[in-house]
Design a protein around this motif. Structure first.
Motif, short mmCIF file in Angstrom:
data_model
loop_
_atom_site.label_atom_id
_atom_site.label_comp_id
_atom_site.label_asym_id
_atom_site.label_seq_id
_atom_site.Cartn_x
_atom_site.Cartn_y
_atom_site.Cartn_z
N MET A 207 0.70 -1.27 0.02
CA MET A 207 -0.04 -0.04 0.01
C MET A 207 0.76 1.36 0.07
O MET A 207 1.81 1.35 0.65
N SER A 208 0.46 2.20 -0.73
CA SER A 208 1.43 3.59 -0.94
C SER A 208 0.43 4.64 -0.43
O SER A 208 -0.78 4.55 -0.09
N TYR A 209 1.28 5.81 -0.25
CA TYR A 209 0.77 7.02 0.06
C TYR A 209 1.34 8.14 -0.86
O TYR A 209 2.31 8.64 -0.73
N GLY B 135 -1.39 17.67 -10.01
CA GLY B 135 -2.34 17.74 -11.06
C GLY B 135 -2.65 16.37 -11.94
O GLY B 135 -2.31 16.08 -13.05
N GLY B 136 -2.69 15.27 -10.98
CA GLY B 136 -2.83 13.94 -11.42
C GLY B 136 -1.35 13.03 -11.62
O GLY B 136 -1.34 12.04 -11.91
N GLU B 137 -0.47 13.92 -11.27
CA GLU B 137 0.98 13.29 -11.51
C GLU B 137 1.52 12.92 -10.33
O GLU B 137 1.38 13.68 -9.35
N THR B 138 2.00 11.75 -10.06
CA THR B 138 2.58 11.26 -8.75
C THR B 138 4.19 11.79 -8.67
O THR B 138 4.73 11.48 -9.60
N LEU B 139 4.42 12.63 -7.69
CA LEU B 139 5.61 13.18 -7.27
C LEU B 139 6.52 12.08 -6.63
O LEU B 139 7.72 12.15 -6.80
N TRP B 140 5.64 11.65 -5.76
CA TRP B 140 6.42 10.62 -4.79
C TRP B 140 5.37 9.50 -4.42
O TRP B 140 4.34 10.06 -3.64
N ASP B 141 5.56 8.30 -4.72
CA ASP B 141 4.89 7.09 -4.31
C ASP B 141 5.51 6.64 -3.25
O ASP B 141 6.05 5.62 -3.11
N ALA B 142 5.01 7.14 -1.88
CA ALA B 142 5.76 6.83 -0.59
C ALA B 142 4.98 5.70 -0.28
O ALA B 142 3.92 5.46 -0.51
N GLY B 143 5.82 4.98 0.44
CA GLY B 143 5.21 3.90 1.58
C GLY B 143 3.95 4.37 2.23
O GLY B 143 4.27 5.39 2.67
N GLY C 147 4.70 7.79 4.10
CA GLY C 147 3.85 8.95 3.48
C GLY C 147 3.01 9.52 4.79
O GLY C 147 2.92 10.68 4.82
N GLN C 148 2.50 8.76 5.67
CA GLN C 148 1.57 9.40 6.69
C GLN C 148 2.50 9.99 7.80
O GLN C 148 2.23 11.11 8.26
N LEU C 149 3.93 9.53 7.77
CA LEU C 149 4.73 10.09 8.81
C LEU C 149 5.04 11.57 8.38
O LEU C 149 5.14 12.55 8.94
N TYR C 150 5.81 11.43 7.09
CA TYR C 150 6.01 12.80 6.54
C TYR C 150 4.85 13.72 6.59
O TYR C 150 5.19 14.90 6.79
#
Length: 118
Positions: free
Chosen positions: A1-3, A8-16, A20-23
């Motif tokens: 699962m990612s965060y 604008g619909g482009e993923t800049l960072w597909d964090a875990g 992602g939640q922590l950031y």
């Protein structure tokens, strides 16, 4: 699962998911501390949308705290958030000018961090 962090619909960072939640939580708390918006807004995809100008102002203010404090604890707390934020800001097409004594080290760390931020 990612965060995902998106613009604008482009993923800049597909964090875990947990990363992602922590950031996002750290950014939200720091924005509250700085008394300005983070530029990150939760979205329907379970991540955040990035509003570039607000996020740029947030990163600039974070850098201001980081580069001006003599408090080593505050400096250390801001460090990881700042490096990750610099990568995300660059991917969003924004930038800030680093002119302080930490600039060269931060830019090197940003490049290294960018390589591990899928």
């Amino acid at each position: 699962m990612s965060y995902p962090f998106e613009l604008g619909g482009e993923t800049l960072w597909d964090a875990g998911f947990r990363t992602g939640q922590l950031y996002a939580s750290l950014a939200r708390g720091t924005a509250e501390f700085l008394e300005l918006p983070s530029g990150l807004t939760p979205n329907d995809q379970g991540g955040c949308d990035v509003e570039v100008e607000s996020f740029r102002a947030f990163v600039e203010a974070l850098d201001g705290i980081y580069s001006s404090t003599g408090n080593q604890v505050l400096h250390g707390l801001a460090h990881g958030l700042l490096v990750t934020s610099l990568v995300l800001l660059e991917r969003a097409g924004g930038e800030i000018t680093l002119t302080h004594r930490y600039a060269a080290a931060l830019l090197a760390e940003k490049a290294a961090q960018a390589r591990v931020m899928a």
